[in-house]
Design a protein around this motif. Sequence first.
Motif, PDB file in Angstrom:
ATOM      1  N   THR A   1     -20.482 -26.106 -61.419  1.00  6.44           N
ATOM      2  CA  THR A   1     -20.782 -27.297 -60.607  1.00  6.44           C
ATOM      3  C   THR A   1     -19.818 -27.496 -59.439  1.00  6.44           C
ATOM      4  O   THR A   1     -20.165 -28.174 -58.475  1.00  6.44           O
ATOM      5  CB  THR A   1     -20.743 -28.566 -61.478  1.00  6.44           C
ATOM      6  N   VAL A   2     -18.620 -26.932 -59.496  1.00  2.00           N
ATOM      7  CA  VAL A   2     -17.628 -27.216 -58.459  1.00  2.00           C
ATOM      8  C   VAL A   2     -18.092 -26.742 -57.081  1.00  2.00           C
ATOM      9  O   VAL A   2     -17.765 -27.344 -56.051  1.00  2.00           O
ATOM     10  CB  VAL A   2     -16.255 -26.613 -58.825  1.00  2.00           C
ATOM     11  N   PHE A   3     -18.908 -25.666 -57.050  1.00  2.00           N
ATOM     12  CA  PHE A   3     -19.360 -25.176 -55.750  1.00  2.00           C
ATOM     13  C   PHE A   3     -20.416 -26.074 -55.123  1.00  2.00           C
ATOM     14  O   PHE A   3     -20.648 -25.999 -53.916  1.00  2.00           O
ATOM     15  CB  PHE A   3     -19.861 -23.733 -55.878  1.00  2.00           C
ATOM     16  N   LEU A   4     -21.035 -26.950 -55.926  1.00  2.00           N
ATOM     17  CA  LEU A   4     -21.929 -27.962 -55.349  1.00  2.00           C
ATOM     18  C   LEU A   4     -21.118 -28.957 -54.528  1.00  2.00           C
ATOM     19  O   LEU A   4     -21.566 -29.422 -53.472  1.00  2.00           O
ATOM     20  CB  LEU A   4     -22.711 -28.674 -56.449  1.00  2.00           C
ATOM     21  N   LYS A   5     -19.931 -29.303 -55.014  1.00  2.00           N
ATOM     22  CA  LYS A   5     -19.039 -30.183 -54.250  1.00  2.00           C
ATOM     23  C   LYS A   5     -18.649 -29.530 -52.925  1.00  2.00           C
ATOM     24  O   LYS A   5     -18.574 -30.202 -51.886  1.00  2.00           O
ATOM     25  CB  LYS A   5     -17.776 -30.486 -55.053  1.00  2.00           C
ATOM     26  N   LEU A   6     -18.407 -28.224 -52.984  1.00  2.00           N
ATOM     27  CA  LEU A   6     -18.053 -27.511 -51.759  1.00  2.00           C
ATOM     28  C   LEU A   6     -19.234 -27.465 -50.805  1.00  2.00           C
ATOM     29  O   LEU A   6     -19.086 -27.725 -49.609  1.00  2.00           O
ATOM     30  CB  LEU A   6     -17.599 -26.097 -52.121  1.00  2.00           C
ATOM     31  N   ARG A   7     -20.410 -27.150 -51.325  1.00  2.00           N
ATOM     32  CA  ARG A   7     -21.616 -27.092 -50.490  1.00  2.00           C
ATOM     33  C   ARG A   7     -21.894 -28.432 -49.822  1.00  2.00           C
ATOM     34  O   ARG A   7     -22.293 -28.485 -48.646  1.00  2.00           O
ATOM     35  CB  ARG A   7     -22.818 -26.690 -51.350  1.00  2.00           C
ATOM     36  N   ASP A   8     -21.666 -29.519 -50.559  1.00  2.00           N
ATOM     37  CA  ASP A   8     -21.951 -30.858 -50.033  1.00  2.00           C
ATOM     38  C   ASP A   8     -20.799 -31.422 -49.215  1.00  2.00           C
ATOM     39  O   ASP A   8     -20.829 -32.597 -48.826  1.00  2.00           O
ATOM     40  CB  ASP A   8     -22.291 -31.798 -51.188  1.00  2.00           C
ATOM     41  N   ARG A   9     -19.775 -30.620 -48.969  1.00  2.00           N
ATOM     42  CA  ARG A   9     -18.630 -30.963 -48.115  1.00  2.00           C
ATOM     43  C   ARG A   9     -17.809 -32.123 -48.658  1.00  2.00           C
ATOM     44  O   ARG A   9     -17.145 -32.834 -47.895  1.00  2.00           O
ATOM     45  CB  ARG A   9     -19.081 -31.244 -46.672  1.00  2.00           C
ATOM     46  N   GLU A  10     -17.833 -32.297 -49.990  1.00  2.00           N
ATOM     47  CA  GLU A  10     -16.944 -33.274 -50.604  1.00  2.00           C
ATOM     48  C   GLU A  10     -15.519 -32.737 -50.664  1.00  2.00           C
ATOM     49  O   GLU A  10     -14.561 -33.509 -50.794  1.00  2.00           O
ATOM     50  CB  GLU A  10     -17.428 -33.604 -52.018  1.00  2.00           C
ATOM     51  N   ILE A  11     -15.395 -31.421 -50.613  1.00  2.00           N
ATOM     52  CA  ILE A  11     -14.096 -30.754 -50.592  1.00  2.00           C
ATOM     53  C   ILE A  11     -14.152 -29.644 -49.546  1.00  2.00           C
ATOM     54  O   ILE A  11     -15.228 -29.286 -49.047  1.00  2.00           O
ATOM     55  CB  ILE A  11     -13.733 -30.163 -51.971  1.00  2.00           C
ATOM     56  N   ASP A  12     -12.971 -29.101 -49.209  1.00  2.00           N
ATOM     57  CA  ASP A  12     -12.884 -28.016 -48.217  1.00  2.00           C
ATOM     58  C   ASP A  12     -12.759 -26.649 -48.858  1.00  2.00           C
ATOM     59  O   ASP A  12     -13.110 -25.640 -48.237  1.00  2.00           O
ATOM     60  CB  ASP A  12     -11.671 -28.241 -47.306  1.00  2.00           C
ATOM     61  N   ALA A  13     -12.247 -26.600 -50.096  1.00  2.00           N
ATOM     62  CA  ALA A  13     -11.942 -25.297 -50.684  1.00  2.00           C
ATOM     63  C   ALA A  13     -11.975 -25.362 -52.202  1.00  2.00           C
ATOM     64  O   ALA A  13     -11.705 -26.405 -52.807  1.00  2.00           O
ATOM     65  CB  ALA A  13     -10.565 -24.817 -50.226  1.00  2.00           C
ATOM     66  N   VAL A  14     -12.287 -24.214 -52.804  1.00  2.00           N
ATOM     67  CA  VAL A  14     -12.208 -24.032 -54.253  1.00  2.00           C
ATOM     68  C   VAL A  14     -11.250 -22.884 -54.536  1.00  2.00           C
ATOM     69  O   VAL A  14     -11.374 -21.808 -53.938  1.00  2.00           O
ATOM     70  CB  VAL A  14     -13.588 -23.709 -54.857  1.00  2.00           C
ATOM     71  N   VAL A  15     -10.309 -23.121 -55.436  1.00  2.00           N
ATOM     72  CA  VAL A  15      -9.444 -22.054 -55.925  1.00  2.00           C
ATOM     73  C   VAL A  15     -10.079 -21.514 -57.200  1.00  2.00           C
ATOM     74  O   VAL A  15     -10.236 -22.245 -58.187  1.00  2.00           O
ATOM     75  CB  VAL A  15      -8.020 -22.562 -56.203  1.00  2.00           C
ATOM     76  N   THR A  16     -10.472 -20.248 -57.186  1.00  2.00           N
ATOM     77  CA  THR A  16     -11.166 -19.642 -58.317  1.00  2.00           C
ATOM     78  C   THR A  16     -10.192 -18.902 -59.218  1.00  2.00           C
ATOM     79  O   THR A  16      -9.041 -18.653 -58.850  1.00  2.00           O
ATOM     80  CB  THR A  16     -12.261 -18.681 -57.822  1.00  2.00           C
ATOM     81  N   MET A  17     -10.699 -18.534 -60.380  1.00  2.00           N
ATOM     82  CA  MET A  17      -9.859 -17.841 -61.345  1.00  2.00           C
ATOM     83  C   MET A  17      -9.920 -16.325 -61.206  1.00  2.00           C
ATOM     84  O   MET A  17      -8.973 -15.630 -61.570  1.00  2.00           O
ATOM     85  CB  MET A  17     -10.269 -18.219 -62.769  1.00  2.00           C
ATOM     86  N   TYR A  18     -11.061 -15.807 -60.693  1.00  2.00           N
ATOM     87  CA  TYR A  18     -11.202 -14.356 -60.581  1.00  2.00           C
ATOM     88  C   TYR A  18     -12.141 -14.031 -59.432  1.00  2.00           C
ATOM     89  O   TYR A  18     -12.830 -14.906 -58.887  1.00  2.00           O
ATOM     90  CB  TYR A  18     -11.679 -13.724 -61.890  1.00  2.00           C
ATOM     91  N   HIS A  19     -12.171 -12.776 -59.052  1.00  2.00           N
ATOM     92  CA  HIS A  19     -12.820 -12.291 -57.836  1.00  2.00           C
ATOM     93  C   HIS A  19     -14.263 -12.770 -57.690  1.00  2.00           C
ATOM     94  O   HIS A  19     -14.630 -13.440 -56.712  1.00  2.00           O
ATOM     95  CB  HIS A  19     -12.762 -10.760 -57.826  1.00  2.00           C
TER      96      HIS A  19
END
Length: 330
Positions: A249-267
């Motif tokens: 779900t975190v990438f939905l926040k990114l897509r909707d511009r609620e955040i600027d970046a996601v730090v992921t755990m793996y490639h």
Amino acid sequence: MTPRIGIIPGDPSGIGPELTAKLMAAEGIREAAEILLIGDRCVLEQGMRQAGVDHALVPVDPGDWHAPSDGIAWHETETIAASEIEVAVESAASGRSVLATMDRALELLQAGHIDGLVFAPFNKAAMHMAGLAHADELHHMGEWLGVTGYLSELNVLDGMWTSRTTSHIALRDVADAITPERLEEAVDLIDRTLRRSGIARPRISVAALNPHAGDGGNFGREEIEVLRPAIEAMQKRQMPVDGPWPSDTVFLKLRDREIDAVVTMYHDQGQIALKLMGFERGVTVQGGLPYPVATPAHGTAFDIAGQGRARVDAMRQAFDIACDMVANWQ
């Protein structure tokens, strides 16, 4: 100050030369920056033929150059013969050309003759055939430039950014490689890079490792024992980060511009999300280097190399990001 951007055409066997030629023909490019092409005449002319365009290459002294009015500033290298170029074929000859051209561009960055670098796609297999001693070009660049700090590729699509806590390692090794220190390095790197790209107050979220962010420990304890304490420690230092959020779900926040970046755990955790949203436009920023360096996130596309079909969208976004980073670099 007008950015001075070096551009190298990438693997001669792939779509890089074509993309370079198409970028030079794109609207507004030459107004946005002074551009120095760095590469072999045969490679650049091959790209022009593939793209169906014609540019005048104007030889310049890289130590004292300006964009000419009658063509494109060009610093000549001699890394491969036209007869050695096999389109759509991984080869040691193309790999050697990439390494030599990249190293020359790094010399120009160090000498202050260019402010930033954009490179068309490389082929890692060809580079390893030619003797690349690292897993990827970022760590080659880092060693070449004497970088001792944290390095990580950052991926960008239409203003959406991701970074990685771990990168080119086996999936079975990921959990053991995630430490508070490694997560803090990843957050700090993307925070600094976002500010250097013109975002004054970045908003960063951390993706969880386990399904449902571990479901309170039912599906793993990394969120409880590693991620959440590290995030809380960073928040106490006023770092703009939250999470861990379930990665579905975190990438939905990114897509909707609620955040600027996601730090992921793996490639692949971040790569899949961004590439689904816009594979042909994604960019990789070489995070942790002392200079802005960007490239399309897609590969050398041997399946369409030499056919004039390559889309220039990602190359253009890489160029725009490099220009923004030069303007905001501190």
